[in-house]
Design an enzyme around this catalytic site. Structure first.
Site, PDB file in Angstrom:
ATOM      1  CD  GLU A   1      -2.751  -1.041   2.527  1.00 34.35           C
ATOM      2  OE1 GLU A   1      -3.910  -0.574   2.465  1.00 34.35           O
ATOM      3  OE2 GLU A   1      -2.228  -1.441   3.589  1.00 34.35           O
TER       4      GLU A   1
ATOM      5  CE  LYS B   1      -6.148   1.568   2.523  1.00 34.62           C
ATOM      6  NZ  LYS B   1      -5.292   1.188   3.664  1.00 34.62           N
TER       7      LYS B   1
END
Length: 153
Positions: free
Chosen positions: A56, A133
């Site tokens: 990420e 997200k």
């Protein structure tokens, strides 16, 4: 002698529960809606490098931020002066800068950084920040994950 059953609102019964062990919780009173002035800014998006996994932090992903900013808008409304409000263009730029800025592990941290910066920079009484997200690395089908925080001066 006639026995009268106890009401569900009997405090002793609510504390002790019934014979089956279930706890009785009083029904909450109707919540009064918040009538303070506010500016809503929804869907501010940017690619950030936040998350607990190395992948990420390397590849990045989209984040979207929704804001409810609480402040007295009476003077701005009466005078038509942008200096007496939270300029939402500037707010959006601040949010973008935080999202694209230094990496953090948690959405909670990202939301808190946004809230604190906005409270420092703009004449807000309070702010509610939701960070979305939608491409979080979750192995189950989902449409979005978000964290919402509320901060006051």
């Amino acid at each position: 002698m006639t026995r009268v059953p106890r009401e569900e609102s009997d405090p002793a019964r609510m504390r002790a529960g019934d014979r089956a062990g279930r706890q009785h919780v009083p029904v909450a009173s109707a919540r009064v809606p918040d009538r303070r002035d506010r500016i809503n800014l929804l869907g501010v998006g940017a690619v950030g490098y936040h998350g607990v996994f190395d992948q990420e932090k390397r590849s990045g992903q989209p984040f979207f931020v929704d804001l409810a900013m609480y402040l007295d808008l009476s003077e701005a409304g009466a005078t038509d002066d942008v200096a007496l409000t939270a300029h939402y263009g500037e707010v959006a730029e601040e949010v973008r800068d935080i999202v694209i800025g230094p990496s953090v592990n948690l959405l909670e941290t990202l939301a808190d950084r946004i809230a604190r910066r906005l409270l420092d920079r703009f004449p807000l009484e309070a702010v509610e920040v939701t960070v979305h997200k939608p491409k979080a690395p979750i192995e189950v089908t989902f449409s979005d994950v978000s964290v919402t925080i509320y901060r006051e001066r």
